[in-house]
Scaffold this motif. Structure first.
Motif: not given
Length: 218
Positions: A63-85
């Protein structure tokens, strides 16, 4: 449509990921350590008690590995996503709600991992990660559709590549869910391998890393 920057969303999301990982650790309990100092287990007994906790340790590592990797991917997505609604906020809240279920599913799995003929706990555990993979896809596809919430200078080829590669997540986790109906150990091992795979530099989620010509403007 009211649009905002991503700072508060990212900070809140980081907090939820951190709490989920912390709760995983709190599930690990070594019997006998709450005894008076004069009654604490000796070395041999302590090693035995630690070994007896291998189901929880195995579930924790996965679970730690999976949550950690998902956090990394969430972080990477928000290098692209610059606004939220508001819609993106709701999608992200659903994703975080499922992240919050990971410690519960992990504790459940740890209790049943020693009973390979019982599959319900593994099915619940695999379902949580399948739903997470689906939420990541919905979040990304909503934000990236017609560059709805992306930075103005984001690379179009990179966006297309990530959209294509993110399809792999639900497929792999659906396979892990299918395995859970047949073999609990096989499903857990496959989920663990998935976390390692997505962490590798050459994996699909990593090969679609950010390619921005210059720092994206809000």
């Amino acid at each position: 449509m009211n649009e905002m920057d991503t700072n508060r969303l990212e900070a809140f999301s980081d907090g939820v990921f951190a709490v989920a990982i912390t709760l995983l650790v709190l599930n690990i309990k070594i019997p006998g350590l709450d005894s008076p100092s004069s009654q604490l287990p000796n070395d041999a007994s302590l090693w035995s008690k630690v070994r007896d906790e291998w189901p929880m340790l195995a579930a924790y590592a996965t679970s730690f590995l999976n949550i950690g990797i998902m956090w990394l991917n969430h972080h990477r997505l928000f290098h692209h996503i610059k606004r939220v609604d508001n819609v993106l906020l709701i999608i992200n809240l659903i994703l975080l709600a499922i992240i919050g279920l990971v410690p519960v599913a992990t504790a459940l799995l740890a209790e049943y991992i020693v009973h390979p003929d019982q599959h319900a706990a593994a099915i619940i555990y695999s379902s949580v990660f399948f739903l997470l993979a689906c939420c990541f896809n919905v979040l990304w596809r909503y934000a990236s559709y017609d560059n709805r919430l992306l930075g103005s200078n984001v690379d179009a080829d990179s966006v297309t590549s990530i959209s294509r590669q993110y399809l792999a997540g639900p497929v792999f986790y659906l396979f892990a869910l299918g395995l859970a109906w047949i073999s609990t150990p096989a499903s857990i091992i496959f989920t663990f391998i998935l976390a390692l795979y997505f962490a590798l530099p050459g994996s699909p989620f990593r090969s679609g890393d950010i390619k921005i010509h210059k720092k994206a403007d809000p």
